[in-house]
Scaffold this motif. Structure first.
Motif, short mmCIF file in Angstrom:
data_model
loop_
_atom_site.label_atom_id
_atom_site.label_comp_id
_atom_site.label_asym_id
_atom_site.label_seq_id
_atom_site.Cartn_x
_atom_site.Cartn_y
_atom_site.Cartn_z
N TYR A 87 -88.21 -8.02 75.73
CA TYR A 87 -88.11 -9.45 75.39
C TYR A 87 -88.08 -9.61 73.87
O TYR A 87 -87.23 -10.33 73.32
CB TYR A 87 -89.29 -10.21 75.99
N ASN A 88 -88.97 -8.93 73.19
CA ASN A 88 -89.02 -9.04 71.74
C ASN A 88 -87.78 -8.46 71.07
O ASN A 88 -87.32 -8.98 70.04
CB ASN A 88 -90.26 -8.32 71.20
N TYR A 143 -85.42 -11.16 71.19
CA TYR A 143 -85.92 -12.30 70.43
C TYR A 143 -85.67 -12.12 68.93
O TYR A 143 -85.22 -13.06 68.25
CB TYR A 143 -87.41 -12.52 70.69
N GLU A 152 -83.67 -14.60 66.50
CA GLU A 152 -84.38 -15.15 65.35
C GLU A 152 -83.59 -14.91 64.05
O GLU A 152 -83.47 -15.80 63.20
CB GLU A 152 -85.75 -14.48 65.28
N ARG A 183 -84.11 -8.67 77.45
CA ARG A 183 -83.59 -8.83 76.09
C ARG A 183 -82.80 -10.13 75.97
O ARG A 183 -82.92 -10.86 74.99
CB ARG A 183 -82.67 -7.64 75.74
N GLY A 186 -85.13 -13.08 75.81
CA GLY A 186 -85.72 -13.22 74.48
C GLY A 186 -84.74 -13.81 73.48
O GLY A 186 -85.08 -14.69 72.69
N PHE A 187 -83.49 -13.33 73.53
CA PHE A 187 -82.46 -13.83 72.62
C PHE A 187 -82.22 -15.32 72.84
O PHE A 187 -82.17 -16.11 71.89
CB PHE A 187 -81.16 -13.04 72.85
N ASP A 213 -84.22 -17.53 74.20
CA ASP A 213 -85.38 -18.33 73.80
C ASP A 213 -85.40 -18.53 72.28
O ASP A 213 -85.77 -19.61 71.79
CB ASP A 213 -86.68 -17.65 74.25
N ALA A 214 -85.00 -17.51 71.54
CA ALA A 214 -85.02 -17.61 70.08
C ALA A 214 -84.01 -18.60 69.55
O ALA A 214 -84.24 -19.26 68.52
CB ALA A 214 -84.78 -16.23 69.46
#
Length: 276
Positions: A99-100, A103, A107, A133, A136-137, A139-140
């Protein structure tokens, strides 16, 4: 899941080195992203009398029949890199904070393209790691003025991604960014973008592979960043956890391995010619 992917090549090499250093034998098979083939390979392994298995599934759901067979045979399963759909079959999972990894790419995109714009995503819905992944992307970049104009399954493969990206870029030549679920996907998108003569699109991947780091080090590539993993650490931790479990020691259900962003600004800190 794919013995031709450089990420899995270094993972397998590291696991093999660690296992053989302990005097044991590692049997490795390559299903080439075909879950039916992987199930057959696991059936063969059970027949060979394996004592335990490190498993990276070609499909999170599709691999479940093989997990039933392993459970019936009493063979402990360590799941690594990509989660199976039902982790109750496995004594532990070792993998990146996927996820990070997505993200940090999103970001970075928000920071570099504050006005927003159109985006293409090349994903792989059968791979839980890439799904995380992508989540996360997304959400960012949520609420930052970006529009996802296309989202297609590139199967984590360079050649597949290149073909899909070529078609998508004909229809969406005004995209500001492409997010690939892994580095091979991003490299496929890069080849397509270069062939189309695009100059301003920012391409992101996930892995931190030497091939992507070489692009970042050039300074003039459309590759903008990668959510970096450490296959070497995933492999070493997987082996450590496996041997602790086989020795009857307590192990955790999950071992998340940190991820971080590599760009042209910091790429030289991570060794361009090797994995971190």
């Amino acid at each position: 899941m794919d013995g031709t992917n450089p990420f899995f090549v270094i993972l397998e090499e590291t696991i093999r080195k660690e296992v053989e250093a302990r005097g044991d034998k590692l049997i490795t098979t390559d299903p080439a992203n075909d879950v039916t083939r992987q199930i057959t390979q696991i059936e063969d392994m059970i027949t060979q009398g394996i004592d335990a298995i490190f498993l990276n599934p070609a499909e999170a759901e599709g691999i479940l029949p093989a997990l039933d067979m392993l459970k019936e045979a009493g063979i402990p399963i360590l799941n690594f890199d990509t989660e199976v759909a039902d982790l109750s079959y496995c004594f532990s999972y070792v993998g990146s904070d996927n996820y990070n990894a997505g993200y940090v790419c999103g970001e970075d995109l928000v920071k570099k393209v504050p006005g927003g714009g159109k985006i293409i995503i090349l994903d792989s819905p059968t791979m839980n790691s890439i799904n995380d992944r992508e989540r996360g992307f997304k959400d960012a970049i949520a609420g930052k003025g970006f529009e996802i104009v296309a989202e297609q399954d590139a199967k984590g493969n360079l050649e597949v991604a290149m073909g899909i990206a070529e078609d998508l870029l004909q229809a969406h030549s005004d995209v500001v960014a492409i997010f690939g679920g892994n580095d091979p996907t991003a490299l496929g998108a890069l080849a397509a973008a270069n062939a189309a003569g695009l100059k301003d699109v920012l391409i992101y991947g996930v892995d931190g592979s030497p091939d992507i780091k070489a692009e970042l080090a050039r300074g003039d590539s459309l590759i903008e960043g990668t959510g970096a993993q450490s296959p070497i650490n995933i492999a070493k931790i997987s082996v450590e956890v496996m041997y602790k479990y086989l020795a009857g020691e307590k192990v955790d259900a999950r071992y998340p391995v940190p991820t971080f962003l590599i760009t042209s600004e910091n790429v030289k800190e991570f060794g361009i010619d090797s994995w971190q």
